[in-house]
Each structure stands twice: as structure tokens, then as C-alpha cells.
Enzyme design. Structure first.
Site, PDB file in Angstrom:
ATOM      1  N   GLU A   1     -51.447  -6.414  31.744  1.00 53.77           N
ATOM      2  CA  GLU A   1     -52.827  -6.562  31.254  1.00 53.77           C
ATOM      3  C   GLU A   1     -53.437  -7.879  31.687  1.00 53.77           C
ATOM      4  O   GLU A   1     -52.782  -8.922  31.668  1.00 53.77           O
ATOM      5  CB  GLU A   1     -52.868  -6.491  29.723  1.00 53.77           C
ATOM      6  CG  GLU A   1     -54.290  -6.553  29.162  1.00 53.77           C
ATOM      7  CD  GLU A   1     -54.320  -6.647  27.637  1.00 53.77           C
ATOM      8  OE1 GLU A   1     -53.550  -5.926  26.984  1.00 53.77           O
ATOM      9  OE2 GLU A   1     -55.110  -7.455  27.113  1.00 53.77           O
TER      10      GLU A   1
ATOM     11  N   GLU B   1     -48.289  -7.634  23.255  1.00 51.21           N
ATOM     12  CA  GLU B   1     -48.386  -9.025  22.809  1.00 51.21           C
ATOM     13  C   GLU B   1     -47.628  -9.290  21.503  1.00 51.21           C
ATOM     14  O   GLU B   1     -48.217  -9.596  20.463  1.00 51.21           O
ATOM     15  CB  GLU B   1     -49.853  -9.434  22.700  1.00 51.21           C
ATOM     16  CG  GLU B   1     -50.567  -9.333  24.040  1.00 51.21           C
ATOM     17  CD  GLU B   1     -52.009  -9.833  24.021  1.00 51.21           C
ATOM     18  OE1 GLU B   1     -52.547 -10.058  22.915  1.00 51.21           O
ATOM     19  OE2 GLU B   1     -52.578  -9.998  25.111  1.00 51.21           O
TER      20      GLU B   1
END
Length: 490
Positions: A341, A238
Site C-alpha cells: 500500500e 498496519e
């Protein structure tokens, strides 16, 4: 019109065009003749308000059918057109999962491992992810090197030997001795960043970029020495998120230049060019912009195997945005898409039986695969009765939870929804053309290396619906209950 001798530009260009290869279209199908039309079909089903959990509910035969009508809901499968090659499905083996696993009685540990990794008794996971140093799903923040050690001479994975390394080894053994794993960092050590903090974002400092690139090599070498080889790695978890937990920000050009000038060459010089390098590793909302910045630069793109993505773009109200994946695939047909994810956030024990948990997985997996995704990775494979442990209180759902007081394993319907894909689709399978005549019948299909066909059909509507599975002029009627998912094996 300009002329070259007696030949006009337009004529010359037309002659060149005749000789030039056609441009490669997005996800061009490999077309082939259908060698056989399956006769038998087995139907495995998970349905709300029933005891069906990946239960074989029907074995039947296809018969000559001809032209379907618009009044008949149908799912059409065409194995003569094939697309991306399937790699695998799995989940993340985090510190949190390892710590919860260690608290289980031995018999429950064995049952847990079989439920995920055994191809017959479980759902056949063959893929996985783990964290490089601490992440939010660790009991505390930690590093592998001492402060200021840019030479990495102090590098040690001693922390991981207590829980995570034994856990991963047990998973590999349960999977038959082989498990494709990739690793992701959540943050460099605090002293390598401009905010001097493992948490709260910050950027990697220029003077430590080579040391940080070397850190990936140290990690993979150390795990390989423990008998845990890595299939791949991602650059940064991220990279656009400033979190209260471990995080580090890379803009598009920062990630591109780190790959081009540091990480890619370092992997190559360490003879790790075969490791699958995954970029972005964040949500679908910005995936095209990030992929285009990286992949339009040949010097960076040469090191990139795939573009990773998550599903949390719903936080910003953006929806699931599957079309963004299609834009990446049509623009860069040789890149691999990989879901790295996803989980249901904000754990609440009263929602453990909520049917929407599984349907979110089914919806995402079907449309991600139809967009060209080759591998799909869930987040934590096991969490405790609180949705942790988590050192910043970011408690979430997992497909399986353990009550650490009683040792009980709690299987949410997410586990079964994922299993409708992972148990039946084999590594090396090719996605094939599949289309439904109703929006609420969501579907995808694969042909396995052994020639069997796998069709997944999800009905998230409120109504029971019979439909025809149609292949090359043959069909069979299947009953689809409301809020169900089915895997049809032919």
C-alpha cells in the site's frame, strides 16, 4: 588444540567445510552468458512541461562503444545477472473505488477499466488488493457477522454485492479474465477485541483467535462462490497503528503466534495452503524487526510467503528506508517482498497536477524493485473529487480521480509513472543488473519472458541530461529531460 585420534579439530572442520554447501548469499544473481545484445531501443517518456505521457519519443539503435568515461553520464545494464522474479503491479479495489465507479456514466466506466487493465490501451494492471469488511475507505463501518456469533453461522457478504463485487468482476473481465488479488482485514468485529471497537486499535481477544482465523476462510470461500478467487491474503493491515478508523494491533510475537497457532494451520486444514500469506503489511521502518521475529521461528515461517510493506514511515521522519528491505532479503533470501500500500495523503484539489505525486511513485518503485520486491500494489485505484469517500475524513490522492458531478476522469501523473513499469514489465520477468553513473539518474531493469529488456530511468533533477545506455560494449545516447521518467524497451 583438541585432537580426535591423530586429527586436530581445525583439520576436521576444514575437511567438513570443503564438503558443505556454500551459504546462500543475499539475492544471489543467476549468472548466465548474454545470448544476444539488443540492437534497437524504443524510448517511452513522461515529462513535466510537455505533452509526453508514456509517449514513444525515439526509436534508435545501439552501436559499438567500448569503454565509457567518467565525464559521460551512463546507465549500465547487464542481463547476464538475474535476480527476483516479477509477479505484478496493481492497485486496491476498495469500497470507495467501487462506489465512485458506480457513479460514472457507462462510457466513462469502460474508459476507466481500459485505462488500468487493458494491456494495449492502458497500463496493464494484473494485480490487486481488497479489504475484508470495512476500512477507512468505506462509506461506513460494517461487519459480515452478527455480534457474538463466534460460530460465524451468520456470515454474509451481502453488503459487498451492491458495489464492490460487481466492480471487482468488471476489473477481472477487463484484465482478460485473470487478476491476482489478495485480501487484507483492517479489524475483526468489535466484540472480538479487547476495546470492543472496530476503530482505535485494540487487540484480538484470545478466545476469538480461532473464530477470527475461520473468518478469513469464510471470506475467501464466499468471494470464490461469486467467481472471485484470491491469490493471497495478509494477516492484518498496519498492525502497529492505532487509527481513528478500523485498526487492530498485533505485537511481533502476537502476529507470529497467531500465524503459527491459528491462521497458518487453518489455511492448511481448509486446503488453502496455496494462498500466499503476507505478514507485517506496514511500513519499512520496522520491517526487519517484524520479519526476523516471524521468520526466525520455523513453525511460523513455514506458512509465510512474503513480507508486505507500506511507505508511510515518512510520518515519523524516517525517510524511505530502502536498506531495511535489503536487510530482510539478505537475511531471508527465500522470502518475497511485496509493496502492499501507498498513496499521497491529505488530498487537495490544487495539488492534482503536482509533479511530485508521480515522482514519489517512481522513486519508490525503482528502489523497492532494486531491493528485491516482486510485486507492487498502489492504494485506491479511483477516488472522487474530494479524495474519498472516507467515513473518517481521511481523504487521499489516487492515480485517477472522478468528478462525480460531471463524470470527468482526472488522470494524475502518478498514473503515468506507475504505467512506465506496469505496461512494460511482464509477469515472470527477472530483474537484471542495472547501475547508473549519476545519483540523479535512478534506474532499474528487467528481462521479460519473451527476451525483451525493459529499463526504467527517472530524472527528478532540474536539469536536462543526455546519458548513454550501455550494454556489453554497445551504447546509444538518450536525452533525459528534467523531471521525467523513461522506459527503454530493447
Amino acid at each position: 588444540m583438541k585432537r580426535i585420534g591423530n586429527i586436530s579439530w581445525s583439520i576436521l572442520l576444514a575437511l567438513v567445510a570443503c564438503q558443505a554447501p556454500a551459504p546462500k548469499p543475499e539475492q544471489k544473481a543467476e549468472s548466465m552468458k548474454i545470448e544476444r545484445v539488443p540492437e534497437k531501443v524504443r524510448v517511452y517518456q513522461t515529462a513535466e512541461n510537455s505533452e509526453d505521457r508514456m509517449t514513444m519519443v525515439k526509436e534508435t539503435r545501439l552501436a559499438d562503444f567500448g569503454q565509457p568515461t567518467e565525464r559521460q553520464p551512463s546507465v549500465f545494464v547487464d542481463p547476464s545477472h538475474q535476480f527476483q522474479t516479477f509477479v505484478g503491479i496493481g492497485g486496491a479495489l476498495t469500497d470507495a473505488s467501487a462506489e465512485v465507479f458506480a457513479k460514472l456514466p457507462a462510457d466513462k466506466q469502460q474508459a476507466f477499466l481500459e485505462s488500468y487493465y487493458d494491456k494495449d490501451k492502458g497500463i496493464g494492471y494484473n494485480f490487486g488488493r481488497t479489504n475484508i469488511a470495512s476500512c477507512d475507505f468505506s462509506s461506513a463501518s460494517y461487519d459480515y457477522v452478527t455480534e457474538g456469533d463466534s460460530t460465524l453461522n451468520s456470515f454474509s457478504i451481502e453488503h459487498d454485492r451492491e458495489y464492490r463485487i460487481p466492480f471487482i468482476k468488471a476489473a477481472i473481465e477487463a484484465a482478460g479474465g485473470s487478476l491476482n488479488l489478495f485480501a487484507s482485514p483492517w479489524s475483526p468485529p468489535a466484540w472480538m477485541k479487547d476495546n470492543n471497537d472496530r476503530l482505535h486499535g485494540g487487540h484480538l481477544l484470545d478466545q476469538y483467535k480461532q473464530a477470527w482465523a475461520n473468518h478469513y476462510i469464510k471470506f475467501m470461500d464466499a468471494y470464490a462462490a461469486e467467481g472471485i478467487p484470491f491469490w493471497g491474503l495478509s494477516v492484518q493491515n498496519e498492525p502497529m497503528a492505532v487509527q481513528i478508523w478500523e485498526s487492530c494491533v498485533y505485537t511481533d510475537t502476537e502476529e507470529r503466534d497467531f500465524v503459527k497457532n491459528y491462521l497458518g494451520p487453518t489455511l492448511k486444514s481448509a486446503r488453502m495452503a496455496d494462498k500466499k500469506l503476507i505478514v507485517w503489511d506496514h511500513n519499512r521502518d520496522l520491517v526487519y524487526q517484524r520479519a526476523s521475529t516471524m521468520l526466525n521461528d520455523p513453525e511460523a515461517a513455514q506458512y509465510v510467503w512474503g513480507v508486505g510493506f507500506h511507505w508511510y514511515e515518512t510520518w515519523t521522519g524516517g525517510g524511505m528506508q530502502f536498506d531495511n528491505l535489503k536487510r530482510v532479503k539478505e537475511s531471508f533470501p527465500d522470502v518475497n517482498l511485496i509493496f502492499t500500500e501507498g498513496c499521497a495523503e491529505s488530498f487537495n484539489p490544487e495539488r492534482v497536477s503536482n509533479w511530485a505525486l508521480g515522482e514519489r511513485y517512481g522513486h519508490s518503485m525503482i528502489h523497492d524493485f532494486n531491493a528485491g520486491t516482486v510485486a507492487w500494489t498502489d492504494w485506491n485505484i479511483l477516488l472522487d473529487e474530494r479524495g474519498g469517500p472516507n467515513h473518517v475524513g481521511n481523504f487521499c490522492f489516487a492515480p485517477v480521480h472522478a468528478d462525480t458531478k460531471t463524470g470527468e476522469l482526472i488522470y494524475t501523473n502518478s498514473y503515468y509513472y506507475i504505467g512506465h513499469f506496469s505496461k512494460f514489465i511482464q509477469p515472470g520477468a527477472k530483474r537484471i543488473s542495472c547501475s547508473a553513473s549519476r545519483d540523479f539518474l535512478e534506474s532499474t531493469a528487467f528481462e521479460n519472458p519473451d527476451g525483451s529488456l525493459v529499463v526504467v530511468v527517472m530524472n527528478a533533477s532540474e536539469k536536462d541530461t543526455p546519458y548513454h545506455l550501455w550494454i556489453a560494449g554497445k551504447a546509444v545516447e538518450i536525452d533525459s529531460p528534467a523531471h521525467s521518467i523513461q522506459t527503454l524497451v530493447l
